[in-house]
Motif scaffolding. Structure first.
Motif, PDB file in Angstrom:
ATOM      1  N   SER A  38      15.921 100.346  42.842  1.00 21.74           N
ATOM      2  CA  SER A  38      16.941  99.778  43.751  1.00 21.74           C
ATOM      3  C   SER A  38      16.470  98.476  44.451  1.00 21.74           C
ATOM      4  O   SER A  38      15.385  98.234  44.486  1.00 21.74           O
ATOM      5  CB  SER A  38      17.483 100.817  44.542  1.00 21.74           C
ATOM      6  N   ALA A  39      17.417  97.900  44.697  1.00 22.79           N
ATOM      7  CA  ALA A  39      17.224  96.642  45.406  1.00 22.79           C
ATOM      8  C   ALA A  39      16.441  96.877  46.889  1.00 22.79           C
ATOM      9  O   ALA A  39      15.749  96.121  47.383  1.00 22.79           O
ATOM     10  CB  ALA A  39      18.367  95.722  45.539  1.00 22.79           C
ATOM     11  N   LYS A  40      16.953  97.994  47.443  1.00 18.20           N
ATOM     12  CA  LYS A  40      16.543  98.279  48.907  1.00 18.20           C
ATOM     13  C   LYS A  40      15.202  98.697  48.516  1.00 18.20           C
ATOM     14  O   LYS A  40      14.113  98.140  49.327  1.00 18.20           O
ATOM     15  CB  LYS A  40      17.245  99.490  49.368  1.00 18.20           C
ATOM     16  N   SER A  41      14.688  99.297  47.602  1.00 15.91           N
ATOM     17  CA  SER A  41      13.286  99.888  47.563  1.00 15.91           C
ATOM     18  C   SER A  41      12.460  98.470  47.139  1.00 15.91           C
ATOM     19  O   SER A  41      11.473  98.286  47.275  1.00 15.91           O
ATOM     20  CB  SER A  41      13.216 100.726  46.344  1.00 15.91           C
ATOM     21  N   ARG A  42      13.007  97.629  46.198  1.00 13.77           N
ATOM     22  CA  ARG A  42      12.301  96.448  46.042  1.00 13.77           C
ATOM     23  C   ARG A  42      12.212  95.538  47.066  1.00 13.77           C
ATOM     24  O   ARG A  42      10.749  95.264  47.323  1.00 13.77           O
ATOM     25  CB  ARG A  42      13.109  95.679  44.791  1.00 13.77           C
ATOM     26  N   GLU A  43      12.945  95.356  47.921  1.00 16.25           N
ATOM     27  CA  GLU A  43      12.821  94.620  49.065  1.00 16.25           C
ATOM     28  C   GLU A  43      11.799  95.082  50.252  1.00 16.25           C
ATOM     29  O   GLU A  43      11.052  94.284  50.753  1.00 16.25           O
ATOM     30  CB  GLU A  43      14.209  94.366  49.867  1.00 16.25           C
ATOM     31  N   ALA A  44      11.933  96.465  50.288  1.00 20.32           N
ATOM     32  CA  ALA A  44      10.939  97.353  51.129  1.00 20.32           C
ATOM     33  C   ALA A  44       9.365  96.983  50.965  1.00 20.32           C
ATOM     34  O   ALA A  44       8.587  97.152  51.585  1.00 20.32           O
ATOM     35  CB  ALA A  44      11.387  98.932  50.740  1.00 20.32           C
ATOM     36  N   LEU A  45       9.220  96.380  49.708  1.00 24.58           N
ATOM     37  CA  LEU A  45       7.818  96.176  49.274  1.00 24.58           C
ATOM     38  C   LEU A  45       7.446  94.812  49.522  1.00 24.58           C
ATOM     39  O   LEU A  45       6.295  94.381  49.299  1.00 24.58           O
ATOM     40  CB  LEU A  45       7.686  96.563  47.820  1.00 24.58           C
ATOM     41  N   SER A  46       8.478  94.009  50.105  1.00 25.33           N
ATOM     42  CA  SER A  46       8.218  92.622  50.508  1.00 25.33           C
ATOM     43  C   SER A  46       6.961  92.414  51.491  1.00 25.33           C
ATOM     44  O   SER A  46       6.302  91.152  51.197  1.00 25.33           O
ATOM     45  CB  SER A  46       9.360  91.795  51.178  1.00 25.33           C
ATOM     46  N   GLY A  47       6.547  93.291  52.292  1.00 23.78           N
ATOM     47  CA  GLY A  47       5.706  93.129  53.261  1.00 23.78           C
ATOM     48  C   GLY A  47       4.203  93.040  52.519  1.00 23.78           C
ATOM     49  O   GLY A  47       3.193  92.867  53.210  1.00 23.78           O
ATOM     50  N   LEU A  48       4.237  93.737  51.293  1.00 24.11           N
ATOM     51  CA  LEU A  48       2.889  93.832  50.732  1.00 24.11           C
ATOM     52  C   LEU A  48       2.417  92.268  50.349  1.00 24.11           C
ATOM     53  O   LEU A  48       1.445  91.965  49.874  1.00 24.11           O
ATOM     54  CB  LEU A  48       3.104  94.495  49.365  1.00 24.11           C
ATOM     55  N   LEU A  49       3.673  90.954  50.479  1.00 17.94           N
ATOM     56  CA  LEU A  49       3.139  89.913  49.914  1.00 17.94           C
ATOM     57  C   LEU A  49       3.160  88.968  51.201  1.00 17.94           C
ATOM     58  O   LEU A  49       3.088  87.736  50.877  1.00 17.94           O
ATOM     59  CB  LEU A  49       4.230  89.370  49.062  1.00 17.94           C
ATOM     60  N   THR A  50       2.822  89.357  52.292  1.00 15.18           N
ATOM     61  CA  THR A  50       2.758  88.770  53.507  1.00 15.18           C
ATOM     62  C   THR A  50       1.324  88.344  53.882  1.00 15.18           C
ATOM     63  O   THR A  50       0.350  88.991  53.351  1.00 15.18           O
ATOM     64  CB  THR A  50       3.376  89.316  54.581  1.00 15.18           C
TER      65      THR A  50
END
Length: 249
Positions: free
Chosen positions: A110-122
């Motif tokens: 899902s888009a929600k689960s995908r966006e939840a991983l954005s913190g891994l790229l900070t």
């Protein structure tokens, strides 16, 4: 991470260290024309090795490089003269807490689960990868996370990284095939593992010995990118291993 190791090997060995598409200095094709998957990455590396006429090689596999290398080994098992494994997984035991939100994304896409991983790229997470679990953080150059983050922050790169994280799920069903390769081919193997790695924990190192009982294993008091801290320990182990097992072939 390999920039300091390569000169220590290059006096005796031909070292090939490509960036994958979308990483480092390699080209970054648009996602509409190129699928950022592990299968596609292996195809690129395979073509490179053919272009270089490399008919036999030892592989240094780490993190994403483990499934890339092992998939390549399945395609050309006869070419693999040895393995150096550093915090690279091929067993279910090695996918622990860090992977839980990624597994959620694998399960629903899902888009929600995908966006939840954005913190891994900070920047915070990038710095964490270099410093967490290190015995002496003062040995880690801040240039590491500054340089990496600049590459991660390039336009479009976030989606490339999230595509690769999603596609990592395709490696897990191949674990039995990787393990069969280990058992059947029994390549000389050196395991050098940072025991404090949160991403690929030590629990993923020891199962290799089930399939590669003669592997040499060294668990170092370090983290994910252990060469940044323990190059003085790891490099002699690697050179000695290659001299004994690969140079004579």
């Amino acid at each position: 991470m390999f920039r300091n190791l390569i000169p220590l090997l290059a006096d005796r060995y031909h070292v090939v260290a490509p960036d994958y598409p979308g990483y480092g200095q390699s080209a970054t094709p648009d996602r509409s024309t190129y699928a950022y998957t592990f299968a596609a990455t292996v195809d690129i590396v395979d073509k490179l090795m053919v272009r270089l006429e490399a008919k036999s090689y030892a592989m240094y596999v780490m993190d994403y490089g483990a499934p890339v290398g092992y998939r390549l080994a399945l395609k050309h098992p006869e070419r693999v003269s040895g393995l150096i494994i550093q915090n690279g997984n091929a067993y279910d035991e090695g996918l622990k807490e860090f992977w839980d939100p990624i597994k959620t994304y694998w399960s629903d896409g899902s888009a929600k689960s995908r966006e939840a991983l954005s913190g891994l790229l900070t920047l915070e997470t990038t710095k964490f990868q270099y410093t967490d679990g290190m015995e002496d953080v003062s040995r880690i150059s801040p240039d590491n996370w500054v340089h990496d983050q600049a590459l991660l922050d390039r336009p479009g790169n976030k989606d490339i990284q999230l595509d690769m994280l999603y596609d990592y799920r395709t490696n897990v069903p191949l674990y039995p095939d990787f393990q069969r390769f280990f058992r059947e081919r029994k390549p000389p193997t050196l395991i050098v593992w940072g025991k404090n790695d949160f991403i690929f924990p030590e629990a993923g190192a020891h199962p290799y010995l089930k399939d590669l009982p003669d592997a040499e294993i060294h668990i170092l008091n370090s983290g994910h990118f252990l060469l940044e801290e323990k190059l003085d320990v790891a490099a002699p182990l690697i050179n000695d291993f290659l001299d004994r097992n690969v140079a004579k072939k």
